[in-house]
Design an enzyme around this catalytic site. Structure first.
Site, short mmCIF file in Angstrom:
data_model
loop_
_atom_site.label_atom_id
_atom_site.label_comp_id
_atom_site.label_asym_id
_atom_site.label_seq_id
_atom_site.Cartn_x
_atom_site.Cartn_y
_atom_site.Cartn_z
CB SER A 12 -0.90 0.00 1.24
OG SER A 12 -1.54 1.25 1.36
CB THR A 59 -7.12 -1.55 0.97
OG1 THR A 59 -7.03 -1.89 -0.41
CG2 THR A 59 -6.07 -2.33 1.74
CE LYS A 63 -11.35 -0.52 -0.94
NZ LYS A 63 -11.26 0.29 -2.16
CG ASP A 102 -11.92 4.70 -4.03
OD1 ASP A 102 -10.84 5.23 -3.68
OD2 ASP A 102 -12.11 3.47 -4.00
CG LEU A 215 -9.65 4.53 -12.54
CD1 LEU A 215 -10.74 3.93 -11.65
CD2 LEU A 215 -9.58 6.03 -12.33
P1 NAP Z 1 -11.95 -5.10 -9.12
O1 NAP Z 1 -12.98 -4.78 -8.09
O2 NAP Z 1 -11.29 -6.42 -9.12
O3 NAP Z 1 -12.65 -4.87 -10.56
C1 NAP Z 1 -11.93 -5.06 -11.75
C2 NAP Z 1 -12.86 -4.93 -12.95
O4 NAP Z 1 -12.07 -5.10 -14.14
C3 NAP Z 1 -13.95 -5.99 -13.00
O5 NAP Z 1 -15.07 -5.48 -13.68
C4 NAP Z 1 -13.27 -7.08 -13.84
O6 NAP Z 1 -14.17 -7.94 -14.49
C5 NAP Z 1 -12.55 -6.23 -14.84
N1 NAP Z 1 -11.44 -6.93 -15.46
C6 NAP Z 1 -10.42 -7.56 -14.83
N2 NAP Z 1 -9.56 -8.08 -15.72
C7 NAP Z 1 -10.08 -7.81 -16.94
C8 NAP Z 1 -9.67 -8.10 -18.27
N3 NAP Z 1 -8.55 -8.80 -18.51
N4 NAP Z 1 -10.43 -7.67 -19.28
C9 NAP Z 1 -11.57 -6.97 -19.04
N5 NAP Z 1 -12.01 -6.65 -17.81
C10 NAP Z 1 -11.27 -7.08 -16.78
O7 NAP Z 1 -10.78 -4.03 -9.08
P2 NAP Z 1 -10.87 -2.50 -8.64
O8 NAP Z 1 -10.60 -2.37 -7.20
O9 NAP Z 1 -12.12 -1.93 -9.20
O10 NAP Z 1 -9.58 -1.89 -9.40
C11 NAP Z 1 -9.56 -1.76 -10.81
C12 NAP Z 1 -8.31 -0.97 -11.22
O11 NAP Z 1 -8.40 0.36 -10.70
C13 NAP Z 1 -7.00 -1.53 -10.68
O12 NAP Z 1 -5.99 -1.36 -11.64
C14 NAP Z 1 -6.70 -0.68 -9.47
O13 NAP Z 1 -5.31 -0.58 -9.21
C15 NAP Z 1 -7.24 0.66 -9.95
N6 NAP Z 1 -7.62 1.52 -8.83
C16 NAP Z 1 -7.05 2.74 -8.77
C17 NAP Z 1 -7.39 3.60 -7.77
C18 NAP Z 1 -6.75 4.95 -7.71
O14 NAP Z 1 -6.87 5.62 -6.69
N7 NAP Z 1 -6.10 5.38 -8.76
C19 NAP Z 1 -8.36 3.23 -6.80
C20 NAP Z 1 -8.94 1.97 -6.91
C21 NAP Z 1 -8.56 1.11 -7.93
P3 NAP Z 1 -14.62 -9.33 -13.78
O15 NAP Z 1 -15.47 -8.93 -12.61
O16 NAP Z 1 -15.36 -10.03 -14.86
O17 NAP Z 1 -13.36 -10.02 -13.35
#
Ligand code: NAP
Length: 272
Positions: A12, A59, A63, A102, A215
């Site tokens: 983190s 995290t 959550k 977020d 993101l």
């Molecule tokens: P999550 O809850 O696991 O959701 C991921 C999403 O992406 C789901 O809809 C998943 O689909 C989809 N996905 C995963 N692999 C894929 C692929 N190969 N092709 C198409 N879709 C795919 O993750 P999250 O927490 O939302 O995080 C998502 C991203 O945002 C990560 O990279 C994370 O580091 C980033 N993030 C950034 C911040 C920031 O502050 N910048 C904050 C939070 C998250 P399925 O459900 O079908 O697997």
């Protein structure tokens, strides 16, 4: 003391960002990362509270699991069913409240990086997980028209339901048309982050009329952002949302405005 609970949590960036903030603000506070196993979140929250911890970041995978241990939720956290920030109730400091920063972090990054106001924007959000849901909700509440493109239709519909009456789902063969009608595309999938190479959509769909927010913040410059820039789109990486959601937590814990430049410097140098 403030802390982040998660599993895993050693990666983190929150300790780096918040300790830089406390130092810049001249506060005698410390922020630590506490690994908490699945199933232990409620007892960890109670323990933190008994120890006099002032605030917690939350995290994965906790959550939703922390919610029963709290005295109340913000409307945002209640709608999302996810808490990433626990703070004391300013009106009754014995009460612990759950919030989710977020969405406000995303909107603040949109304004500061791209000078974009969400009202009236047409946005395509790629992905339907936790980050996508927070972004869709925040954009919809701020007056944007959002469509969600995700590989699982039920998850896409669940995320779109948070975006207000104008929000919808991109049909399986409809991404090109949706992107053509949008001015902002947000990647909320992990595709493009370290260990997940590639692009989450065909960059040929992008052009000078688009802004793209990825993101992902590790790496800061993803393949999608590079390709989007090459086609004339404006781009922004995940660092802004990361820093601004942390800034929102800082303010809830301390009551002070967050020292954003120090937080951004610390995050950038940790990611770099
Ligand atoms: P999550 O809850 O696991 O959701 C991921 C999403 O992406 C789901 O809809 C998943 O689909 C989809 N996905 C995963 N692999 C894929 C692929 N190969 N092709 C198409 N879709 C795919 O993750 P999250 O927490 O939302 O995080 C998502 C991203 O945002 C990560 O990279 C994370 O580091 C980033 N993030 C950034 C911040 C920031 O502050 N910048 C904050 C939070 C998250 P399925 O459900 O079908 O697997």
């Amino acid at each position: 003391m403030a802390a982040v609970i998660g599993d895993p949590v050693s990666h983190s960036l929150s300790p780096v960002i918040h300790n830089a903030a406390f130092e810049a603000a001249g506060l005698d506070w410390v922020f630590v990362a506490l690994p908490v196993a699945t199933g232990d979140a409620p007892v960890a929250v109670s323990g933190a509270r008994a120890l006099g911890v002032e605030g917690l970041s939350v995290t994965m995978p906790h959550k939703a699991a922390v919610i029963p241990a709290l005295d109340g939720l913000s409307s945002v956290a209640a709608e999302l069913g996810a808490v990433n920030c626990i703070h004391r109730d300013p009106g009754d400091r014995g009460r612990w409240l759950g919030h989710n920063t977020d969405g406000e972090g995303f909107l603040a990054g949109l304004r500061s990086d791209l000078a974009l106001e969400p009202a009236g924007l047409h946005v395509v959000v790629l992905g339907a997980g936790g980050a996508a849901r927070a972004v869709v909700r925040a954009l919809g509440a701020a007056g944007a028209r959002v469509t969600v493109a995700a590989r699982r239709p039920d998850a896409a519909a669940g995320a779109a339901a948070l975006g207000g009456p104008a929000a919808g789902v991109v049909p399986a063969d409809g991404l090109a048309a949706a992107v053509a009608g949008a001015s902002l595309v947000v990647n909320a999938t992990p595709v493009g982050m370290a260990g997940h190479p590639g692009v989450p959509m065909d960059p040929a769909l992008l052009g000078p009329g688009h802004a793209v927010v990825d993101l992902v913040y590790h790496p800061l410059d993803t393949e999608l952002l590079g390709a989007a820039r090459a086609r004339g789109a404006a781009t922004s990486n995940g660092l802004s949302m990361l820093v601004h959601q942390a800034a929102a937590a800082f303010t809830r814990w301390t009551g002070d405005a967050a020292p954003l430049p120090a937080m951004e410097r610390a995050a950038r140098s940790a990611v770099g």
